[in-house]
Design an enzyme around this catalytic site. Structure first.
Site, PDB file in Angstrom:
ATOM      1  N   CYS A 368       0.795  -1.254   0.000  1.00  0.00           N
ATOM      2  CA  CYS A 368       0.000   0.000   0.000  1.00  0.00           C
ATOM      3  C   CYS A 368       0.823   1.297   0.000  1.00  0.00           C
ATOM      4  O   CYS A 368       0.565   2.173  -0.835  1.00  0.00           O
ATOM      5  CB  CYS A 368      -0.986   0.016   1.158  1.00  0.00           C
ATOM      6  SG  CYS A 368      -1.396  -1.575   1.839  1.00  0.00           S
ATOM      7  N   ARG A 397       6.521 -11.497   5.426  1.00  0.00           N
ATOM      8  CA  ARG A 397       5.970 -11.376   6.773  1.00  0.00           C
ATOM      9  C   ARG A 397       6.535 -12.467   7.654  1.00  0.00           C
ATOM     10  O   ARG A 397       6.702 -13.602   7.211  1.00  0.00           O
ATOM     11  CB  ARG A 397       4.434 -11.481   6.735  1.00  0.00           C
ATOM     12  CG  ARG A 397       3.815 -10.336   5.982  1.00  0.00           C
ATOM     13  CD  ARG A 397       2.317 -10.439   5.972  1.00  0.00           C
ATOM     14  NE  ARG A 397       1.754  -9.429   5.077  1.00  0.00           N
ATOM     15  CZ  ARG A 397       0.472  -9.331   4.768  1.00  0.00           C
ATOM     16  NH1 ARG A 397      -0.385 -10.188   5.281  1.00  0.00           N
ATOM     17  NH2 ARG A 397       0.038  -8.392   3.952  1.00  0.00           N
ATOM     18  N   GLN A 415       1.128 -10.949  -3.275  1.00  0.00           N
ATOM     19  CA  GLN A 415      -0.286 -10.582  -3.190  1.00  0.00           C
ATOM     20  C   GLN A 415      -0.762 -10.131  -4.550  1.00  0.00           C
ATOM     21  O   GLN A 415      -0.028  -9.445  -5.264  1.00  0.00           O
ATOM     22  CB  GLN A 415      -0.453  -9.399  -2.238  1.00  0.00           C
ATOM     23  CG  GLN A 415      -0.414  -9.755  -0.780  1.00  0.00           C
ATOM     24  CD  GLN A 415      -0.724  -8.520   0.048  1.00  0.00           C
ATOM     25  OE1 GLN A 415      -0.106  -7.484  -0.127  1.00  0.00           O
ATOM     26  NE2 GLN A 415      -1.685  -8.647   0.944  1.00  0.00           N
ATOM     27  N   ASP A 417      -2.539  -7.636  -5.524  1.00  0.00           N
ATOM     28  CA  ASP A 417      -2.977  -6.441  -4.816  1.00  0.00           C
ATOM     29  C   ASP A 417      -3.540  -5.404  -5.780  1.00  0.00           C
ATOM     30  O   ASP A 417      -3.168  -5.369  -6.951  1.00  0.00           O
ATOM     31  CB  ASP A 417      -1.754  -5.849  -4.112  1.00  0.00           C
ATOM     32  CG  ASP A 417      -2.123  -5.182  -2.797  1.00  0.00           C
ATOM     33  OD1 ASP A 417      -3.326  -5.023  -2.539  1.00  0.00           O
ATOM     34  OD2 ASP A 417      -1.200  -4.822  -2.062  1.00  0.00           O
ATOM     35  N   HIS A 419      -5.133  -1.099  -5.461  1.00  0.00           N
ATOM     36  CA  HIS A 419      -5.657   0.018  -4.675  1.00  0.00           C
ATOM     37  C   HIS A 419      -6.455   0.914  -5.590  1.00  0.00           C
ATOM     38  O   HIS A 419      -6.024   1.208  -6.695  1.00  0.00           O
ATOM     39  CB  HIS A 419      -4.519   0.783  -4.005  1.00  0.00           C
ATOM     40  CG  HIS A 419      -3.811  -0.047  -2.986  1.00  0.00           C
ATOM     41  ND1 HIS A 419      -2.623  -0.690  -3.239  1.00  0.00           N
ATOM     42  CD2 HIS A 419      -4.168  -0.393  -1.725  1.00  0.00           C
ATOM     43  CE1 HIS A 419      -2.270  -1.379  -2.170  1.00  0.00           C
ATOM     44  NE2 HIS A 419      -3.191  -1.224  -1.238  1.00  0.00           N
ATOM     45  N   LYS A 499     -15.132  -3.815   5.626  1.00  0.00           N
ATOM     46  CA  LYS A 499     -14.566  -4.684   4.584  1.00  0.00           C
ATOM     47  C   LYS A 499     -15.526  -5.796   4.188  1.00  0.00           C
ATOM     48  O   LYS A 499     -16.442  -6.138   4.930  1.00  0.00           O
ATOM     49  CB  LYS A 499     -13.244  -5.281   5.043  1.00  0.00           C
ATOM     50  CG  LYS A 499     -13.388  -6.177   6.251  1.00  0.00           C
ATOM     51  CD  LYS A 499     -12.142  -7.013   6.473  1.00  0.00           C
ATOM     52  CE  LYS A 499     -12.327  -7.937   7.658  1.00  0.00           C
ATOM     53  NZ  LYS A 499     -11.312  -8.930   7.829  1.00  0.00           N
ATOM     54  N   HIS A 545      -8.409  -1.046  -0.539  1.00  0.00           N
ATOM     55  CA  HIS A 545      -7.431  -2.124  -0.725  1.00  0.00           C
ATOM     56  C   HIS A 545      -8.207  -3.339  -1.200  1.00  0.00           C
ATOM     57  O   HIS A 545      -9.299  -3.580  -0.708  1.00  0.00           O
ATOM     58  CB  HIS A 545      -6.758  -2.546   0.575  1.00  0.00           C
ATOM     59  CG  HIS A 545      -6.175  -1.443   1.380  1.00  0.00           C
ATOM     60  ND1 HIS A 545      -4.843  -1.176   1.384  1.00  0.00           N
ATOM     61  CD2 HIS A 545      -6.750  -0.546   2.216  1.00  0.00           C
ATOM     62  CE1 HIS A 545      -4.619  -0.156   2.217  1.00  0.00           C
ATOM     63  NE2 HIS A 545      -5.760   0.242   2.729  1.00  0.00           N
TER      64      HIS A 545
END
Ligand SMILES: [Zn+2]
Ligand SMILES: [Zn+2]
Length: 676
Positions: A368, A397, A415, A417, A419, A499, A545
């Site tokens: 992000c 992680r 990911q 991902d 945005h 979410k 996200h």
């Protein structure tokens, strides 16, 4: 005092006496009857102090009563032997109730402990034994490890105990008495639990010779355990603490109906066969190496090809749906992670900092802030909204070694991902578009059954009431417009916004959390993001996200298990394998190979001097969709004979015909046409 007055006084005394007697009777009546409210809303009066079992005789049909194992009294699950003392809502828990399996399995855990003590005697100490998602376990402290043969013995003993059908009896006593009781029988784990419980009175359950500290409720008797199975053993630290003793955990499961147990065991067997770690090795898709480190995936050529196909598909679909593609680095200055709040709120999941020219950098746990940095490279206007930016971004992680699991739980993963930056009034439409793309992509991979959750504002959160309400309403509307059934998870949103989570169901009916769509009021604030609105003033954008697959690693793990490694043609890393019958066709086989590669078919060749049947068997083990067999006949006709992995044959065809067949399958797969 006149006569009349006196009479009246006596009368009053009499009346008073009469009234008191009536009140007393009334009082006794009130004490002696209580009112139970049934699930239908109907109220029934029963004598106070009556047990649940007795109440059932008055309240439900014989048939239902025979299927009842416990009851819900007010908010509490209780045994059939529990006396009812006060007015309450009352619901029978029958074998079909959602709570019933847990009661059965928890009771099975007690019977397992009874069986273990009966078989292995005083040398065993019992720790704890709860019901869990698919069954139950009990932890034992025993010097000698249990063997697979022991598990068979324990299961047989449990069945024997079930046949005796000893009742589960609840007893309450002071904690001090309970401590004395367990000290006497040498059960020190129970003593420790009791000391930590710091309660005045506790409840124990007894069945046969076994007694356990337990809140209950339990089955009326062990005879209900008609379908029980001891499944496996594992090590488990006492109270999950790695500094305490390692105990032996025996897992089991139980069902009311033997048919359900049979179906469950079949599924377990299927899941074992489909285990992505086993198939990943057999099909040479991925590996982990001690030298590299745990939780770090090495993609072998076939796995890498599979991943590339998925990535290409993902990027193409996103581009077609108005997304722009980004690439961002794997590390960033520690300062950025301070601004983003990751160091404060997510620090324990991040790898330690590294120094470069006296500046601290850290591996990224999320993408992000990088996308925000791209946003902040220049001024933004409402005119360019919505910005839809996506990246297959690899993050790192920290996970404990013990928590790592194949592709499902790793330390480095990519990911899928994205945005979205937009105005508040774009929100509903953007969420709808995301859902649309999300479900379309999942469908192309063969997933069409979902569980959808909408999580609302938690207690600790940032952002105004107005923003939360608006955003939550937008998510809800988008879900409704998309016609998706969903459940609301109250208070389960992230601290920065509401979410949507989507779990997919695989072919075995297992659920996997994959997609998530999160509104964020926090990061735009932290990074001072703005855009110029229609009014010429500066505003803060809304940030969404979003991940569809979650991570490529995990999603591919799910795909491997869903398809048991036999991927549909458009995903199969090897779509066809060429086999010659004798060396005489080698040159022609090479020709076919080169031509199919040029045509974009993912093809391999097996021109070894081996028997054809042997080659076919190997290709089947590798789950290759098409085997192209070449003998003299095919060579002369400039054709191939096509065999499917299930053993069927297609008529012989030319090389270009086969290439067209593959192209058609690729197209059908990519568009999801073969899954509708
Ligand atoms: Zn218990
Ligand atoms: Zn994000």
């Amino acid at each position: 005092m006149s006569q009349t007055l006196l009479c009246r006084q006596i009368d009053q005394v009499n009346v008073l006496v009469f009234v008191c007697a009536f009140a007393e009777r009334l009082f006794i009546t009130i004490m002696a009857e209580i009112s139970l409210t049934l699930p239908s809303g109907e109220q029934k009066t029963v004598p106070a102090g009556i047990t649940v079992a007795e109440a059932l005789k008055e309240l439900v049909s014989n048939k239902e009563r025979k299927q009842t194992i416990a009851a819900r009294l007010a908010d509490r699950l209780v045994d059939l032997s529990m006396p009812i003392e006060a007015d309450a809502a009352f619901a029978p828990i029958t074998v079909d109730s959602p709570e019933a399996l847990e009661i059965l399995r928890h009771s099975a855990a007690h019977v397992m402990a009874e069986a273990v003590l009966a078989l292995f005697g005083k040398e065993v100490q019992v720790a704890i034994g709860p019901a869990i998602a698919d069954g139950f376990y009990y932890d034992f402290d025993r010097a000698e490890p249990f063997t697979p043969d022991d598990l068979v013995l324990i299961e047989a003993k449990m069945q024997e105990l079930a046949a005796v059908a000893a009742p589960f009896r609840r007893e309450t006593m002071s904690a001090a008495q309970a401590i004395e009781l367990f000290e006497k029988s040498g059960q020190t784990y129970k003593v420790e639990l009791l000391r930590d419980l710091a309660a005045d009175t506790v409840s124990l359950y007894r069945q046969g010779d076994f007694v356990d500290l337990c809140r209950g409720p339990h089955l009326p008797h062990a005879g209900w355990l008609k379908a029980v199975k001891v499944i496996k053993m594992a090590g488990a630290y006492w109270r999950g603490d790695e500094n305490r003793k390692m105990l032996q955990r025996l897992y089991g499961t139980a069902f009311f109906d033997p048919k359900d147990l049979k179906a469950y065991l079949y599924q377990l067997e299927e899941a074992k066969k489909r285990d992505h770690r086993k198939l990943g090795k057999e099909l040479e898709l991925f590996a982990v190496a001690d030298q590299v480190g745990p939780g770090l995936i090495l993609w072998q050529p076939k796995g890498a090809l599979l991943r590339k196909i998925i990535e290409d598909h993902w990027r193409e679909e996103h581009y077609r749906n108005g997304y722009e593609l980004l690439f961002t680095p794997h590390i960033a200055k520690r300062d950025m992670w301070q601004t983003s709040g990751h160091l404060d709120f997510y620090g324990e999941n991040m790898f330690s900092a590294m120094e470069i020219e006296e500046v601290s950098y850290q591996l990224k746990p999320m993408n992000c802030p990088f996308h925000i940095a791209i946003y902040n490279t220049r001024k933004r206007s409402y005119r360019e909204f919505p910005l839809r930016w996506c990246e297959l971004g690899t993050v790192y992680r920290f996970e404990k070694t013990g928590a790592l699991h194949g592709l499902m739980r790793v330390r480095g993963f990519t990911q899928d991902d994205a945005h979205i930056f937009c105005r508040p009034d774009n929100l509903e439409e953007e969420i709808f578009n995301i859902l649309d793309l999300n479900l379309h992509i999942l469908k192309t991979f063969g997933f069409e059954s979902y569980e959808v959750y909408l999580s609302t504002r938690p207690e600790k959160s940032v952002g105004s009431d107005e923003h939360w309400e608006q955003a939550t309403a937008a998510l809800k509307l988008a879900l409704e417009k998309k016609g998706l059934a969903f459940e609301i998870d109250p208070g389960e949103g992230v601290f920065y916004g509401p979410k949507i989570d989507i779990k997919i169901k695989d072919v075995l009916g297992r659920s996997w959390q994959c997609s998530t769509i999160q509104v964020d009021f926090n990061l735009p604030e932290r990074f001072v993001m703005t855009y110029t609105g229609e009014d010429g003033k500066e505003h803060q954008p809304i940030m969404i996200h979003r991940a569809l697959m979650g991570s490529l690693e995990r999603f591919i793990g799910v795909l491997i298990e869903h398809y048991a490694g036999a991927f549909p043609v458009w995903l199969a890393p090897t779509q066809a394998r060429i086999m010659n019958i004798t060396d005489a066709q080698s040159d022609y086989a090479e020709e076919v190979y080169a031509e199919l590669r040029r045509a974009g078919v993912r093809v391999e060749k097996d021109l070894r001097n081996e028997k054809l049947n042997y080659k076919i068997r190997e290709a089947q083990m590798q789950k290759v969709p098409y085997m192209l067999i070449i003998g003299d006949k095919e060579m002369e006709a400039h054709q191939v004979t096509v065999r499917l992995r299930n053993g069927d044959n297609l008529p012989a065809m030319s090389i270009s015909e086969f290439a067209a067949l593959i192209a058609g399958e690729n197209e059908a797969g990519r568009t999801g046409a073969c899954n509708s």
